[in-house]
Design a protein around this motif. Structure first.
Motif, PDB file in Angstrom:
ATOM      1  N   VAL A   1      20.658 -18.337  -5.566  1.00 44.15           N
ATOM      2  CA  VAL A   1      19.989 -18.448  -6.647  1.00 44.15           C
ATOM      3  C   VAL A   1      20.347 -16.962  -7.465  1.00 44.15           C
ATOM      4  CG1 VAL A   1      17.758 -18.540  -7.937  1.00 44.15           C
ATOM      5  CG2 VAL A   1      18.170 -19.950  -6.147  1.00 44.15           C
ATOM      6  N   LYS A   2      20.109 -15.950  -6.668  1.00 43.66           N
ATOM      7  CA  LYS A   2      20.320 -14.486  -7.174  1.00 43.66           C
ATOM      8  C   LYS A   2      21.745 -14.214  -7.568  1.00 43.66           C
ATOM      9  CE  LYS A   2      18.405 -12.145  -3.674  1.00 43.66           C
ATOM     10  NZ  LYS A   2      17.825 -11.009  -2.811  1.00 43.66           N
ATOM     11  N   ASN A   3      22.742 -14.854  -6.890  1.00 44.25           N
ATOM     12  CA  ASN A   3      24.495 -14.773  -7.239  1.00 44.25           C
ATOM     13  C   ASN A   3      24.358 -15.589  -8.757  1.00 44.25           C
ATOM     14  OD1 ASN A   3      26.583 -13.887  -6.113  1.00 44.25           O
ATOM     15  ND2 ASN A   3      25.691 -14.430  -4.206  1.00 44.25           N
TER      16      ASN A   3
ATOM     17  N   LEU B   1      14.777  -2.785  -9.737  1.00 45.11           N
ATOM     18  CA  LEU B   1      13.270  -2.572  -9.376  1.00 45.11           C
ATOM     19  C   LEU B   1      12.931  -3.119  -8.167  1.00 45.11           C
ATOM     20  CD1 LEU B   1      11.507  -2.542 -12.819  1.00 45.11           C
ATOM     21  CD2 LEU B   1      12.757  -0.418 -11.688  1.00 45.11           C
ATOM     22  N   GLY B   2      12.472  -2.397  -7.127  1.00 50.19           N
ATOM     23  CA  GLY B   2      12.276  -3.085  -5.916  1.00 50.19           C
ATOM     24  C   GLY B   2      13.510  -3.586  -4.956  1.00 50.19           C
ATOM     25  N   CYS B   3      14.632  -2.731  -4.882  1.00 49.34           N
ATOM     26  CA  CYS B   3      15.839  -3.162  -4.464  1.00 49.34           C
ATOM     27  C   CYS B   3      15.844  -3.297  -2.912  1.00 49.34           C
ATOM     28  CB  CYS B   3      16.975  -1.966  -4.985  1.00 49.34           C
ATOM     29  SG  CYS B   3      16.833  -0.371  -3.845  1.00 49.34           S
TER      30      CYS B   3
ATOM     31  N   LEU C   1      15.778   1.352  -7.144  1.00 53.75           N
ATOM     32  CA  LEU C   1      14.523   1.804  -6.633  1.00 53.75           C
ATOM     33  C   LEU C   1      13.882   0.790  -5.944  1.00 53.75           C
ATOM     34  CD1 LEU C   1      13.812   3.143 -10.439  1.00 53.75           C
ATOM     35  CD2 LEU C   1      15.300   4.305  -8.730  1.00 53.75           C
ATOM     36  N   ASP C   2      13.031   1.837  -4.877  1.00 54.89           N
ATOM     37  CA  ASP C   2      12.036   0.878  -4.152  1.00 54.89           C
ATOM     38  C   ASP C   2      10.988   1.875  -3.768  1.00 54.89           C
ATOM     39  OD1 ASP C   2      12.260  -1.980  -2.559  1.00 54.89           O
ATOM     40  OD2 ASP C   2      10.888  -0.744  -1.574  1.00 54.89           O
ATOM     41  N   ILE C   3       9.883   1.254  -3.510  1.00 61.50           N
ATOM     42  CA  ILE C   3       8.658   2.272  -2.714  1.00 61.50           C
ATOM     43  C   ILE C   3       8.836   2.638  -1.416  1.00 61.50           C
ATOM     44  CG2 ILE C   3       7.170   0.163  -2.296  1.00 61.50           C
ATOM     45  CD1 ILE C   3       4.991   1.747  -3.532  1.00 61.50           C
ATOM     46  N   ALA C   4       9.601   1.551  -0.690  1.00 60.19           N
ATOM     47  CA  ALA C   4       9.653   1.720   0.758  1.00 60.19           C
ATOM     48  C   ALA C   4      10.912   2.721   1.175  1.00 60.19           C
ATOM     49  CB  ALA C   4       9.822   0.671   1.380  1.00 60.19           C
TER      50      ALA C   4
ATOM     51  N   ILE D   1      10.600   5.345  -5.049  1.00 54.64           N
ATOM     52  CA  ILE D   1       9.486   5.648  -6.085  1.00 54.64           C
ATOM     53  C   ILE D   1       8.598   4.145  -6.235  1.00 54.64           C
ATOM     54  CG2 ILE D   1      10.951   5.190  -7.761  1.00 54.64           C
ATOM     55  CD1 ILE D   1       9.515   7.491  -9.408  1.00 54.64           C
ATOM     56  N   ASP D   2       7.346   4.369  -6.488  1.00 50.87           N
ATOM     57  CA  ASP D   2       6.511   3.305  -6.735  1.00 50.87           C
ATOM     58  C   ASP D   2       6.821   2.827  -8.047  1.00 50.87           C
ATOM     59  OD1 ASP D   2       4.642   1.616  -7.416  1.00 50.87           O
ATOM     60  OD2 ASP D   2       3.088   2.857  -6.868  1.00 50.87           O
ATOM     61  N   CYS D   3       7.330   1.687  -8.479  1.00 52.56           N
ATOM     62  CA  CYS D   3       7.850   1.211  -9.805  1.00 52.56           C
ATOM     63  C   CYS D   3       6.835   0.606 -10.378  1.00 52.56           C
ATOM     64  CB  CYS D   3       9.120   0.378  -9.553  1.00 52.56           C
ATOM     65  SG  CYS D   3      10.515   1.139  -8.815  1.00 52.56           S
ATOM     66  N   PHE D   4       5.457   0.091  -9.855  1.00 52.81           N
ATOM     67  CA  PHE D   4       4.657  -0.628 -10.386  1.00 52.81           C
ATOM     68  C   PHE D   4       3.460   0.210 -10.871  1.00 52.81           C
ATOM     69  CE2 PHE D   4       6.607  -4.011  -7.732  1.00 52.81           C
ATOM     70  CZ  PHE D   4       8.018  -4.025  -8.665  1.00 52.81           C
TER      71      PHE D   4
ATOM     72  N   ILE E   1      14.773  -7.713 -10.895  1.00 52.46           N
ATOM     73  CA  ILE E   1      13.238  -7.568 -10.194  1.00 52.46           C
ATOM     74  C   ILE E   1      13.255  -8.770  -9.233  1.00 52.46           C
ATOM     75  CG2 ILE E   1      10.930  -6.944 -10.498  1.00 52.46           C
ATOM     76  CD1 ILE E   1      11.436  -6.427 -13.240  1.00 52.46           C
ATOM     77  N   GLN E   2      13.798  -8.487  -7.950  1.00 51.69           N
ATOM     78  CA  GLN E   2      13.975  -9.857  -7.099  1.00 51.69           C
ATOM     79  C   GLN E   2      12.735  -9.857  -5.840  1.00 51.69           C
ATOM     80  OE1 GLN E   2      15.953 -12.002  -8.077  1.00 51.69           O
ATOM     81  NE2 GLN E   2      16.923 -10.732  -9.624  1.00 51.69           N
ATOM     82  N   PHE E   3      12.098 -10.995  -6.129  1.00 53.10           N
ATOM     83  CA  PHE E   3      10.994 -11.145  -4.761  1.00 53.10           C
ATOM     84  C   PHE E   3      10.161 -10.066  -4.599  1.00 53.10           C
ATOM     85  CE2 PHE E   3      14.886 -13.562  -3.529  1.00 53.10           C
ATOM     86  CZ  PHE E   3      14.126 -14.808  -3.661  1.00 53.10           C
ATOM     87  N   CYS E   4       9.881  -9.411  -6.020  1.00 53.81           N
ATOM     88  CA  CYS E   4       8.814  -8.171  -5.730  1.00 53.81           C
ATOM     89  C   CYS E   4       7.913  -7.910  -6.939  1.00 53.81           C
ATOM     90  CB  CYS E   4       9.520  -7.029  -5.460  1.00 53.81           C
ATOM     91  SG  CYS E   4      10.735  -6.477  -6.652  1.00 53.81           S
ATOM     92  N   MET E   5       8.198  -8.752  -7.968  1.00 50.09           N
ATOM     93  CA  MET E   5       7.349  -8.385  -9.418  1.00 50.09           C
ATOM     94  C   MET E   5       5.854  -8.661  -9.096  1.00 50.09           C
ATOM     95  SD  MET E   5       7.442 -10.238 -13.208  1.00 50.09           S
ATOM     96  CE  MET E   5       9.143  -9.772 -13.485  1.00 50.09           C
TER      97      MET E   5
HETATM   98  N1  SAM Z   1      14.702  -7.077  -4.226  1.00 46.17           N
HETATM   99  C1  SAM Z   1      15.336  -7.240  -2.661  1.00 46.17           C
HETATM  100  C2  SAM Z   1      15.842  -8.435  -2.356  1.00 46.17           C
HETATM  101  O1  SAM Z   1      15.890  -9.399  -3.159  1.00 46.17           O
HETATM  102  O2  SAM Z   1      16.436  -8.341  -1.531  1.00 46.17           O
HETATM  103  C3  SAM Z   1      14.115  -6.654  -1.955  1.00 46.17           C
HETATM  104  C4  SAM Z   1      12.840  -8.001  -1.844  1.00 46.17           C
HETATM  105  S1  SAM Z   1      11.622  -7.577  -0.730  1.00 46.17           S
HETATM  106  C5  SAM Z   1      10.746  -9.241  -0.648  1.00 46.17           C
HETATM  107  C6  SAM Z   1      10.310  -6.838  -1.936  1.00 46.17           C
HETATM  108  C7  SAM Z   1      10.502  -5.565  -2.061  1.00 46.17           C
HETATM  109  O3  SAM Z   1       9.610  -4.991  -3.084  1.00 46.17           O
HETATM  110  C8  SAM Z   1      10.264  -4.410  -0.966  1.00 46.17           C
HETATM  111  O4  SAM Z   1      11.607  -3.714  -0.570  1.00 46.17           O
HETATM  112  C9  SAM Z   1       9.350  -3.565  -1.154  1.00 46.17           C
HETATM  113  O5  SAM Z   1       9.381  -2.260  -0.670  1.00 46.17           O
HETATM  114  C10 SAM Z   1       9.427  -3.459  -2.847  1.00 46.17           C
HETATM  115  N2  SAM Z   1       8.160  -3.232  -3.447  1.00 46.17           N
HETATM  116  C11 SAM Z   1       7.038  -3.887  -3.521  1.00 46.17           C
HETATM  117  N3  SAM Z   1       5.958  -2.945  -4.271  1.00 46.17           N
HETATM  118  C12 SAM Z   1       6.904  -2.035  -5.022  1.00 46.17           C
HETATM  119  C13 SAM Z   1       6.569  -0.982  -5.894  1.00 46.17           C
HETATM  120  N4  SAM Z   1       5.359  -0.776  -6.177  1.00 46.17           N
HETATM  121  N5  SAM Z   1       7.531  -0.359  -6.253  1.00 46.17           N
HETATM  122  C14 SAM Z   1       8.828  -0.574  -5.668  1.00 46.17           C
HETATM  123  N6  SAM Z   1       9.297  -1.380  -4.876  1.00 46.17           N
HETATM  124  C15 SAM Z   1       8.084  -2.112  -4.475  1.00 46.17           C
END
Ligand code: SAM
Length: 300
Positions: A46-48, A64-66, A86-89, A115-118, A137-141
């Motif tokens: 799906v992402k592809n 965002l949330g890479c 960018l990612d918070i972790a 960095i915290d993107c949200f 913004i994949q699996f993190c919004m």
């Molecule tokens: N987008 C990637 C993917 O599809 O493989 C990672 C998805 S993973 C399920 C969710 C990601 O969202 C995690 O790496 C997490 O650290 C990040 N995340 C959660 N809250 C976040 C925030 N406030 N700012 C940036 N990243 C965040």
């Protein structure tokens, strides 16, 4: 950490960062043996399709949330020229940097920041003159939907550097499916061998802070997440000059591409479908219903 101890009036960023920082990198071999390998492959397909359908060679990308950089190869194949991840972790960001370094024939430049993107503005880490053609913004919004403020900050960050006419591609929880599902069971928990979802309520949803706890085998243990009510996201998006151009539950997503031989071939090449038509388990197919794909376009 259970959803019941998450405080939805503030960004749950620190809880989520700790969760993802603590998750080990499984490695290709372990991933391939996992019971959710079919689900992972479908999600990647799906992402592809989203990346291939909305990016052009030479594009600049903001992710965002890479995470650990799981989409870097997809972006390389798309022929982009620049990627800002960018990612918070922090641990995940370091793994993403390493994955980029190890990418053979990387044809683009990339930069990564923790960095915290949200919960905060991403301005301090965005290079001068940066303009994104596409924001991913994949699996993190869903982590942004603890409060209206964090959802708005997420949209501010997603749109501030997006050029007019550019797209946001995202994969989000399918709130309709999740709520229907919890209303179809006697208590507040549902799932199968590979995933569990626990709600606090079946009917008190307000659009923000609608928390549930999610566990997925080999991926996520009981992490607090929030529903994204699509009409609320669409309304908020309008305030940021965004028009919703696609919203498809994952269960239906593939149907839009059955007449595209190249994307069907990709389903086989990525081993989403086996050579004899075999595919993922019934449990995995049920879990596919958890998500949907959405695409926004920024007004010219
Ligand atoms: N987008 C990637 C993917 O599809 O493989 C990672 C998805 S993973 C399920 C969710 C990601 O969202 C995690 O790496 C997490 O650290 C990040 N995340 C959660 N809250 C976040 C925030 N406030 N700012 C940036 N990243 C965040």
């Amino acid at each position: 950490m259970s959803v019941y101890s998450a405080d939805s009036t503030r960004s749950s960023g620190s809880v989520v960062a700790a969760h993802y920082n603590a998750r080990p990198e499984l490695g290709r071999e372990r991933r391939n043996q996992s019971d959710i390998i079919g689900l992972r492959k479908y999600n990647n397909w799906v992402k592809n399709v989203l990346i291939g359908g909305h990016s052009r060679p030479g594009d600049c990308v903001l992710d965002l949330g890479c995470g650990k950089g799981g989409d870097l190869l997809k972006w390389n194949n798309a022929g982009i020229s620049y990627y800002l991840g960018l990612d918070i972790a922090e641990v995940s960001v370091q793994q993403a940097r390493e994955r980029f370094r190890d990418l053979r024939n990387a044809r683009f430049k990339a930069e990564f920041h923790a960095i915290d993107c949200f919960g905060t503005s991403i301005r301090p880490v965005v290079p001068p003159q940066f303009s994104a053609d596409i924001v991913s913004i994949q699996f993190c919004m869903h982590y942004a939907f603890g409060t209206r403020e964090t959802a708005c900050q997420m949209l501010e960050n997603a749109t501030a550097y997006l050029r007019p006419g550019g797209h946001i591609i995202a994969t989000i929880p399918n709130a309709n499916w999740l709520v229907k599902k919890v209303r179809s069971v006697p208590d507040l928990t549902f799932g199968n061998n590979i995933y569990t979802v626990k709600f606090k309520s079946k009917d008190q949803f307000t659009g923000f802070g609608d928390a549930y706890s999610f566990a997925l085998q080999d991926a996520i243990d009981d992490c607090p997440e929030y529903l994204i009510h699509l009409p609320t996201l669409e309304d908020l998006g309008r305030q940021y000059n965004l028009q919703l151009v696609k919203a498809r539950p994952f269960h239906e997503f593939y149907r839009d591409y059955l007449d595209n031989p190249e994307l069907v071939r990709l389903l086989y090449r990525m081993h989403v479908l086996g050579p004899n038509g075999e595919s993922m388990s019934a449990e995995e197919w049920e879990a596919v219903g958890l998500y949907m794909a959405v695409v926004f376009r920024k007004y010219d």
